[in-house]
Structures are given as structure tokens and as C-alpha cells.
Design an enzyme around this catalytic site. Structure first.
Site, PDB file in Angstrom:
ATOM      1  N   GLU A   1      36.780  33.673  42.619  1.00 15.57           N
ATOM      2  CA  GLU A   1      37.126  33.238  41.272  1.00 15.57           C
ATOM      3  C   GLU A   1      38.383  32.380  41.266  1.00 15.57           C
ATOM      4  OE1 GLU A   1      37.704  34.956  36.741  1.00 15.57           O
ATOM      5  OE2 GLU A   1      37.921  36.335  38.424  1.00 15.57           O
TER       6      GLU A   1
ATOM      7  N   GLU B   1      34.180  38.206  29.904  1.00 18.09           N
ATOM      8  CA  GLU B   1      35.532  38.623  30.274  1.00 18.09           C
ATOM      9  C   GLU B   1      36.543  38.040  29.276  1.00 18.09           C
ATOM     10  OE1 GLU B   1      37.949  39.285  34.418  1.00 18.09           O
ATOM     11  OE2 GLU B   1      37.375  37.247  33.900  1.00 18.09           O
TER      12      GLU B   1
END
Length: 307
Positions: A186, A281
């Protein structure tokens, strides 16, 4: 790529127009998610996102998510939960027909124990986190786990740092690949001191690791901040993307609260054949039950794209 047989647009629209009162009042059930209520993409809420509507019990929250049509779930902190809780979550997800999304490989935090430094002690912590993640994944039937390589090691040339990261990730892939697991890297926008920040950098590293156990987690919120050109860059890095996450910008809350055109992005990845998980998220822009109603309404809106 041939599109999958998902919910027709008219069904999604009718749900959105019917109002959320009956949806929010629906009792949590053990049944598999109905196609009449499911979204086109596998959006994955997290614990706490619907706690005012479902209560504090984690299993009740999962059931509530399923009742609203969500077909996936993610939990960054899964490795920190006790074994019995992990097993109960896994069993519940299976009963509900929900896909387990990412949890984070434990390595001490986003900035800590940087793989760019090439230090044995940092790599050992990461590899132990990979081994722990294999056991957690078995309990919750997970396939993907998030990895953040850590901070820059500024006293080293960038090429050496990159080589150090690639070497560490290859070793992690050796642990995960035999189990059919995938670490998703990420790139983040939280700090200029983070090593991994752009999609092209992440793409290059995944190509160099050269393993199905190492792919890209394309977080739309972070990459809007660091590079923009979202659809263009998604296309450029598509063959290494295994997972998406999102949040609108500014604010990192649900879609429709910021500047990102999520309806167009979701339509784009759907039409490209994406069948994985899209992790939610982000926070809720408003508190309480009304904020949770607003969040579900927002997802109905951005999921109502034409196909």
C-alpha cells in the site's frame, strides 16, 4: 474481459429509492446475502462503521453489514484479536457468504522497521509477521494482507533502498505463496518520510518480486493525494492490482463527501472485470445512526452506475 452476472441497475435504483428506513430496521440474519440487495462490487466495511445501528457485538455488526447488501469485510487489526474471536469471525463470514478482505501484517507500524534499510532485525520482524499472518488467514479464510514497507532510509541511495525492499518482499512471498496468500503493498500519503508513495513505484517493485503473493493495494484516497490521474494510473498498473481501498478527499469519509468521482471509478473497474474487494477504509461524515444511514445511501448512489 467478460462482465460478471451482477445485480441489474434497476434493482439497485429501486432499493435506493425505497428509502433506508426498512433497510436499517431489518433484523440481522444468518442467511447468505440476497442478490436483490447486493451491490455490484464487493465493498468491505470495517468494525465500528455501523455500531450505532448494530450494537457493539462484532458478530452482530457482521450480520448487519450482510443485511445491507455488503458482500465483504476487512479488519486491519485482525492479528491482534484472540484466536477464539478470529475463528468466530471466520465462521460467521462463511455462513453469511461474505469475503474476508485485508488485515495488516504485523511489523510494528507503518513507519517502523523499514525494509528499505536492509537490516536483518527489521526483515526478521517482517518475516515473523508473515508467518503469523498465515495462521490468522486460515482462521478467517483470508487471502490478502496489507504490507507497508516502512520509512525511507535516507542515508542510502534510492536504488539500494528499493533493492532492499524487493529482497525482503521476495522472502515474505516465499512464506505466503505456498498457502495461496497475497500481500498487497500500500503506497501511502500520510508522511513524506514513507518509502512507498506512488502507484508506479509499487508496480515496479511488484514486477521485480515477480510472485502472485506480492501485488498492489490501490488506495484511491491516498493516491488521489499523492498523484491523481486515478483512472489513468489504475489502467497503467492494472495487471498488478489485487485490492482497492477508498475514502473521499478531503476528509477521508464516505463517497460523495469530497472531490473524487467514485461512481465513474467504480464503473471503470467493474467494466474491466474487477471481482475482488473494495475496502471501505474511511470514517463516517456524520455521527450516530443518521450518519450510518447516510453512508449506506452514499454507496447506493455511487454503485448505481450503468453497465
Amino acid at each position: 474481459m467478460k462482465r460478471r452476472n451482477f445485480l441489474k441497475n434497476t434493482a439497485a435504483s429501486s432499493i435506493a429509492l425505497s428509502g433506508l428506513g426498512s433497510v436499517m430496521g431489518a433484523s440481522a440474519s444468518e442467511s447468505v446475502i440476497s442478490n436483490d440487495n447486493a451491490f455490484k462490487l464487493n465493498y468491505a466495511p470495517h468494525f465500528g462503521m455501523f455500531r450505532h445501528s448494530a450494537g457493539d457485538d462484532l458478530i452482530d455488526q457482521l450480520k448487519f453489514m450482510a443485511d445491507q447488501g455488503f458482500t465483504a469485510f476487512e479488519d486491519n487489526g485482525m492479528t491482534g484479536r484472540d484466536v477464539a474471536t478470529q475463528e468466530k469471525i471466520g465462521e460467521t463470514l462463511e455462513k453469511l457468504g461474505m469475503t474476508m478482505g485485508v488485515f495488516v501484517v504485523p511489523k510494528g507500524g507503518n513507519m517502523a522497521n523499514t525494509l528499505a534499510a536492509g537490516k536483518k532485525e527489521h526483515v526478521d520482524i517482517f518475516l515473523e509477521g508473515c508467518r503469523q499472518s498465515v495462521e490468522v488467514a486460515k482462521r478467517v479464510n483470508a487471502k490478502w494482507m496489507t504490507v507497508v514497507p516502512g520509512a525511507f532510509e535516507r542515508w542510502l541511495p534510492i536504488g539500494v533502498q528499493t533493492a532492499n525492499v524487493i529482497e525482503a518482499l521476495r522472502r515474505g512471498a516465499e512464506i505466503l505463496e505456498p498457502h495461496g496468500l497475497t500481500m498487497v503493498l500500500e503506497p501511502l500519503s500520510d508522511s513524506p518520510d514513507l518509502f512507498l508513495q506512488t502507484s508506479d513505484q509499487t508496480y515496479m517493485i511488484c514486477k521485480a518480486v515477480n510472485s502472485p503473493a506480492c501485488k498492489i493495494l490501490y488506495d484511491i484516497y491516498h493516491l488521489q493525494k499523492t498523484e491523481g490521474h486515478l483512472i489513468h494510473n489504475i489502467d497503467l498498473t492494472w495487471d498488478e492490482i489485487a485490492y482497492f481501498q477508498l475514502g473521499d478527499n478531503p476528509g477521508r469519509n464516505e463517497p460523495t463527501t469530497g472531490e473524487i468521482n467514485y461512481k465513474n471509478i467504480f464503473k471503470h473497474i467493474y467494466n474491466k472485470g474487477f471481482s475482488g474487494v473494495v475496502g471501505m477504509e474511511h470514517g463516517n461524515s456524520e455521527p450516530g445512526i443518521e450518519g450510518e444511514k447516510k453512508l449506506i445511501k452514499a454507496y447506493r448512489e455511487v454503485d448505481a452506475f450503468e453497465v
